[in-house]
Design an enzyme around this catalytic site. Structure first.
Site, PDB file in Angstrom:
ATOM      1  N   TYR A   1       0.850  -1.198   0.000  1.00  0.00           N
ATOM      2  CA  TYR A   1       0.000   0.000   0.000  1.00  0.00           C
ATOM      3  C   TYR A   1       0.884   1.245   0.000  1.00  0.00           C
ATOM      4  CZ  TYR A   1      -3.622  -3.135   1.953  1.00  0.00           C
ATOM      5  OH  TYR A   1      -4.506  -4.147   2.177  1.00  0.00           O
TER       6      TYR A   1
ATOM      7  N   LYS B   1      -4.922  -4.653  -9.030  1.00  0.00           N
ATOM      8  CA  LYS B   1      -3.562  -4.486  -8.519  1.00  0.00           C
ATOM      9  C   LYS B   1      -2.588  -4.754  -9.656  1.00  0.00           C
ATOM     10  CE  LYS B   1      -5.194  -6.042  -4.122  1.00  0.00           C
ATOM     11  NZ  LYS B   1      -5.941  -4.753  -4.116  1.00  0.00           N
TER      12      LYS B   1
ATOM     13  N   HIS C   1      -6.299   1.842  -1.514  1.00  0.00           N
ATOM     14  CA  HIS C   1      -6.302   0.405  -1.798  1.00  0.00           C
ATOM     15  C   HIS C   1      -4.875  -0.067  -2.060  1.00  0.00           C
ATOM     16  CE1 HIS C   1     -10.652  -0.221  -2.131  1.00  0.00           C
ATOM     17  NE2 HIS C   1     -10.702   1.001  -2.632  1.00  0.00           N
TER      18      HIS C   1
END
Lengths: 246, 246
Positions: free
Chosen positions: B148, B193, B156
């Protein structure tokens, strides 16, 4: 997790038109036309007349190729698909790039040389196809195959299939690490599929001829995430504990 | 793919309160209180007074444990987290279950024995923490860590991190098969991600003491899916081809 049908009436349509019968029709059609495919790289090319092309589409083998041939539709079959039509359904003959037809034995050797672990992947593919699942490549979901209960226009794929084998390094590399297991299960959850692991036991090392397939055993296992929250409350109706008490 | 902040003002909040300073405050606080943790199974337990507990939460090390101790909040630290506070930040002492404090060397040996590949995972963890990333376990996403940009309440996680090493079988089993690569990338896409692969080169086999970490090199690589459709149109502003032409 049950099948996810695509809209109203899809399930009824599928029931009225079983995949087993569609594949039988394709098989008859290919036998009647004495169909021949050409092995080209890692796939088999095949031309089909209009009616046969429709059957290919309905049975969902291969994918259609755009080309200039107006009278016939060409299809590109994966190696497992082509070998299944050739060896299991006996409805397709396949020629090499030299245009000479190959017998089962030659084709087997050829496919083994083109794809590591072909015997194991083929066993898994034919195992599912024989049970009337529509089996397609699964690479998009990080799997070896995906399996549909019926035609993909009617239903979403239900299983992401990983093929594993005790004796075969090529098909054996997945799910060894927890991070891989979690990754695979998390992805299956995300794309609403169940992970199906097919483990092939070979019973002997000889895979020189496709007759070895008869000795291969397939172990089917589905893997799902265990949620402590969901599993905490005891379901008294039919769980293992209550059965044991009876 | 940039950071995904959680709501308006989150980015400004993060900028006004850099993670580096929060970790420094935690470090001072732990040194001042002569903090001691207890190694317990594969984690380290630690009690913190109210103010220190807040700093633990803000720096996002470990997770709080519910217990009956009303005056102090207990935290459970993962092995990399505990070793980082102990060895890299020199602000935590750790005792074994026999309550005797362990020196760096003993702790290193102990953690190595509890977790295969610990040296490599620790190098990856400390590499990212030193760059002020908040690093958490990534198992939920099938990764070794997630990273993070700031506190998870503000942003997020941006990276799913896989740790790989040329010499270390334990940390080296992922992304060898295309199906695994596809699975991992598809999942990363699903959970928004970027896949970050950290490859650790060891430069020597000796990992008897934590001083070997200084010889470890970290190679950072992000992996993204290539979409032919997206990549077909040439972006003339700053792509490789146009740079080459200049």
């Amino acid at each position: 997790m049950g099948p996810r049908w695509k809209g109203k009436g899809a399930e009824a349509k599928a029931l009225a038109d079983p995949m087993s019968k569609i594949v039988l029709k394709l098989q008859s059609s290919l036998i009647q036309s004495d169909a021949r495919g050409i092995l080209c790289g890692s796939s088999v090319l095949l031309a089909a007349e209009e009616e046969q092309a429709l059957l290919f589409g309905r049975a969902y083998f291969g994918h259609p190729i755009v080309n200039a041939d107006k009278d016939r539709q060409w299809f590109q079959l994966g190696m497992e698909e082509a070998f299944f039509l050739c060896y299991s359904l006996k409805c397709l003959k396949i020629a090499g790039e030299d245009k000479r037809l190959k017998d089962d034995q030659e084709l087997w050797q050829c496919m083994k040389s083109k794809k590591a672990g072909f015997p194991v992947f083929y066993k898994a593919y034919s195992h599912l196809r024989t049970k009337n699942w529509v089996v397609r490549p699964g690479l998009q979901y990080g799997a070896d195959f995906v399996a549909y209960r019926h035609h993909p226009s009617l239903v979403h794929s239900e299983y992401a299939v990983l093929v594993s084998s005790e004796g075969d390094a090529e098909a054996n590399g997945r799910l060894k690490l927890w991070s891989d297991v979690h990754c695979t299960l998390r992805l299956c959850l995300g794309v609403v599929k169940t992970l199906l692991v097919l483990t092939i036991s070979k019973n002997g090392d000889d895979d020189d001829s496709p007759s070895c397939l008869a000795n291969y055993m397939v172990d089917e296992r589905t893997v799902t995430r265990w949620s402590p929250e969901q599993s905490r409350e005891e379901d008294t109706s039919d769980d293992v504990e209550s059965q044991a008490r009876e």
